[in-house]
Design a protein around this motif. Structure first.
Motif, PDB file in Angstrom:
ATOM      1  N   LEU A  55       0.843  -1.195   0.000  1.00 49.90           N
ATOM      2  CA  LEU A  55       0.000   0.000   0.000  1.00 49.90           C
ATOM      3  C   LEU A  55       0.880   1.248   0.000  1.00 49.90           C
ATOM      4  CD1 LEU A  55      -3.010   0.867   0.159  1.00 49.90           C
ATOM      5  CD2 LEU A  55      -2.774   0.828   2.652  1.00 49.90           C
ATOM      6  N   PHE A  56       0.561   2.168  -0.911  1.00 49.97           N
ATOM      7  CA  PHE A  56       1.288   3.428  -1.032  1.00 49.97           C
ATOM      8  C   PHE A  56       0.331   4.561  -0.677  1.00 49.97           C
ATOM      9  CE2 PHE A  56       3.065   0.311  -3.839  1.00 49.97           C
ATOM     10  CZ  PHE A  56       4.437   0.459  -3.694  1.00 49.97           C
ATOM     11  N   PHE A  57       0.881   5.595  -0.039  1.00 50.30           N
ATOM     12  CA  PHE A  57       0.080   6.753   0.350  1.00 50.30           C
ATOM     13  C   PHE A  57       0.771   7.998  -0.182  1.00 50.30           C
ATOM     14  CE2 PHE A  57      -1.013  10.140   3.449  1.00 50.30           C
ATOM     15  CZ  PHE A  57      -2.385  10.116   3.326  1.00 50.30           C
ATOM     16  N   THR A  58       0.085   8.772  -1.033  1.00 53.97           N
ATOM     17  CA  THR A  58       0.693   9.982  -1.590  1.00 53.97           C
ATOM     18  C   THR A  58       0.644  11.096  -0.551  1.00 53.97           C
ATOM     19  OG1 THR A  58      -1.388  10.670  -2.636  1.00 53.97           O
ATOM     20  CG2 THR A  58       0.142   9.342  -3.960  1.00 53.97           C
ATOM     21  N   PHE A  59       1.784  11.762  -0.392  1.00 55.48           N
ATOM     22  CA  PHE A  59       1.926  12.705   0.727  1.00 55.48           C
ATOM     23  C   PHE A  59       2.809  13.879   0.331  1.00 55.48           C
ATOM     24  CE2 PHE A  59       3.973  14.294   4.575  1.00 55.48           C
ATOM     25  CZ  PHE A  59       2.907  14.402   5.453  1.00 55.48           C
ATOM     26  N   ALA A  60       2.490  15.035   0.916  1.00 53.67           N
ATOM     27  CA  ALA A  60       3.343  16.221   0.858  1.00 53.67           C
ATOM     28  C   ALA A  60       3.072  17.035   2.122  1.00 53.67           C
ATOM     29  CB  ALA A  60       3.048  17.057  -0.378  1.00 53.67           C
ATOM     30  N   ASP A  83       2.530  -4.253   3.251  1.00 60.41           N
ATOM     31  CA  ASP A  83       3.770  -3.488   3.245  1.00 60.41           C
ATOM     32  C   ASP A  83       3.399  -2.045   2.931  1.00 60.41           C
ATOM     33  OD1 ASP A  83       6.497  -3.359   3.523  1.00 60.41           O
ATOM     34  OD2 ASP A  83       6.957  -4.509   1.721  1.00 60.41           O
ATOM     35  N   LEU A  84       3.882  -1.073   3.702  1.00 60.75           N
ATOM     36  CA  LEU A  84       3.491   0.326   3.537  1.00 60.75           C
ATOM     37  C   LEU A  84       4.651   1.195   3.049  1.00 60.75           C
ATOM     38  CD1 LEU A  84       1.496   0.994   6.837  1.00 60.75           C
ATOM     39  CD2 LEU A  84       0.622   0.170   4.654  1.00 60.75           C
ATOM     40  N   TYR A  85       4.339   2.119   2.148  1.00 58.28           N
ATOM     41  CA  TYR A  85       5.307   3.106   1.663  1.00 58.28           C
ATOM     42  C   TYR A  85       4.613   4.459   1.538  1.00 58.28           C
ATOM     43  CZ  TYR A  85       8.277  -0.787   0.205  1.00 58.28           C
ATOM     44  OH  TYR A  85       9.053  -1.920   0.174  1.00 58.28           O
ATOM     45  N   VAL A  86       5.290   5.497   2.012  1.00 58.23           N
ATOM     46  CA  VAL A  86       4.828   6.864   1.799  1.00 58.23           C
ATOM     47  C   VAL A  86       5.451   7.336   0.488  1.00 58.23           C
ATOM     48  CG1 VAL A  86       4.866   9.223   2.675  1.00 58.23           C
ATOM     49  CG2 VAL A  86       4.635   7.310   4.266  1.00 58.23           C
ATOM     50  N   LEU A  87       4.632   7.886  -0.387  1.00 50.73           N
ATOM     51  CA  LEU A  87       5.075   8.315  -1.711  1.00 50.73           C
ATOM     52  C   LEU A  87       4.981   9.837  -1.812  1.00 50.73           C
ATOM     53  CD1 LEU A  87       5.951   7.442  -4.576  1.00 50.73           C
ATOM     54  CD2 LEU A  87       3.521   7.227  -5.142  1.00 50.73           C
ATOM     55  N   LEU A  88       6.135  10.499  -1.855  1.00 49.86           N
ATOM     56  CA  LEU A  88       6.191  11.960  -1.942  1.00 49.86           C
ATOM     57  C   LEU A  88       6.129  12.390  -3.403  1.00 49.86           C
ATOM     58  CD1 LEU A  88       9.088  12.577   0.627  1.00 49.86           C
ATOM     59  CD2 LEU A  88       6.630  12.353   1.066  1.00 49.86           C
ATOM     60  N   VAL A 104       7.125  13.030   8.363  1.00 46.25           N
ATOM     61  CA  VAL A 104       6.695  11.635   8.485  1.00 46.25           C
ATOM     62  C   VAL A 104       7.537  10.898   9.514  1.00 46.25           C
ATOM     63  CG1 VAL A 104       6.499   9.431   7.279  1.00 46.25           C
ATOM     64  CG2 VAL A 104       5.723  11.526   6.163  1.00 46.25           C
ATOM     65  N   LEU A 105       8.869  11.030   9.411  1.00 43.76           N
ATOM     66  CA  LEU A 105       9.762  10.284  10.296  1.00 43.76           C
ATOM     67  C   LEU A 105       9.671  10.726  11.752  1.00 43.76           C
ATOM     68  CD1 LEU A 105      12.962   9.886   8.093  1.00 43.76           C
ATOM     69  CD2 LEU A 105      11.206   8.176   8.601  1.00 43.76           C
ATOM     70  N   GLU A 106       9.258  11.953  11.974  1.00 48.31           N
ATOM     71  CA  GLU A 106       9.105  12.440  13.350  1.00 48.31           C
ATOM     72  C   GLU A 106       8.067  11.615  14.113  1.00 48.31           C
ATOM     73  OE1 GLU A 106       7.403  16.421  15.519  1.00 48.31           O
ATOM     74  OE2 GLU A 106       8.587  16.682  13.697  1.00 48.31           O
ATOM     75  N   THR A 107       6.982  11.280  13.453  1.00 46.80           N
ATOM     76  CA  THR A 107       5.914  10.510  14.086  1.00 46.80           C
ATOM     77  C   THR A 107       6.033   9.015  13.811  1.00 46.80           C
ATOM     78  OG1 THR A 107       4.483  12.427  13.769  1.00 46.80           O
ATOM     79  CG2 THR A 107       3.405  10.377  14.366  1.00 46.80           C
ATOM     80  N   ALA A 111       9.084   4.500   8.981  1.00 44.46           N
ATOM     81  CA  ALA A 111       8.402   4.653   7.692  1.00 44.46           C
ATOM     82  C   ALA A 111       9.377   4.470   6.531  1.00 44.46           C
ATOM     83  CB  ALA A 111       7.746   6.025   7.606  1.00 44.46           C
ATOM     84  N   LYS A 112       8.878   3.833   5.478  1.00 41.86           N
ATOM     85  CA  LYS A 112       9.640   3.697   4.238  1.00 41.86           C
ATOM     86  C   LYS A 112       9.132   4.789   3.297  1.00 41.86           C
ATOM     87  CE  LYS A 112       8.349  -0.526   4.420  1.00 41.86           C
ATOM     88  NZ  LYS A 112       7.985  -1.913   4.283  1.00 41.86           N
TER      89      LYS A 112
END
Length: 196
Positions: A55-60, A83-88, A104-107, A111-112
């Motif tokens: 699963l990918f999540f689009t983020f900015a 499997d999770l990935y944040v997609l910038l 993202v990494l702060e919380t 995270a990948k």
């Protein structure tokens, strides 16, 4: 012959212990802990995942819905084999990309994080539109909004691409849990009691 067996076993263990990022040979982006990806790379990650779904999540960092919705994304991993990935989406060397990664990494320190590979002489908007056009199957409406869930199975087949219309009848746009429960979770395999 006996001397070569331990070497072969060691070699096999190295191959099997590689992460999907290593197996797909993803290049490190401009910033540390971010890998550049194309649509083919995203499919490779899904195909090489130990999980049945990726699963990918689009983020900015500048995307308000993304900030509200990312907690729902990360809680999924606690209950589902995924499997999770944040997609910038910002340009690879843009300060917004670094800011998004840090946010993202702060919380979520484990995270990948990925960033869509820059397209020469095209800005973030064009590369994101191109990425969505290539990843979105015909049965899903292609809308270039953010805070998307993009689900692939282990064959690298796209199972779901969400958009804002999936939540339009929900009472509060800040809370995407109803949409996730209704559309995303039914496609995932629940964890059993023994692997939680």
């Amino acid at each position: 012959m006996l001397k070569t067996i331990p070497f072969l076993l060691f070699g096999f263990s190295l191959v099997f212990s590689q992460t999907p990022i290593e197996k797909c040979k993803l290049p490190q982006s401009h910033y540390e802990n971010i890998y550049s990806v194309t649509v083919d790379d995203v499919k490779c990650l899904a195909e090489n995942s130990p999980q049945p779904n990726t699963l990918f999540f689009t983020f900015a960092s500048w995307c308000t819905p993304c900030i509200y919705h990312i907690p729902s994304f990360f809680v999924i991993e606690k209950f589902y084999n995924v499997d999770l990935y944040v997609l910038l989406i910002d340009q690879e060397n843009n300060n917004f990309t670094k800011q998004s990664r840090d946010m993202v990494l702060e919380t979520y320190p484990d995270a990948k994080i990925l960033v869509i590979k820059d397209i020469e002489s095209r800005g973030k908007s064009k590369k994101y539109k191109d990425f969505l056009k290539k990843i979105t199957p015909a049965q899903f409406e292609n809308i270039d909004d953010m805070s998307k869930f993009i689900l692939l199975n282990r064959k690298g087949e796209v199972q779901l691409v969400t958009n804002w219309k999936d939540s339009k009848d929900d009472p509060d746009w800040k809370d995407d849990k109803p949409m996730v429960k209704r559309i995303v979770l039914p496609l995932l395999e629940k964890k059993t009691q023994t692997n939680q």
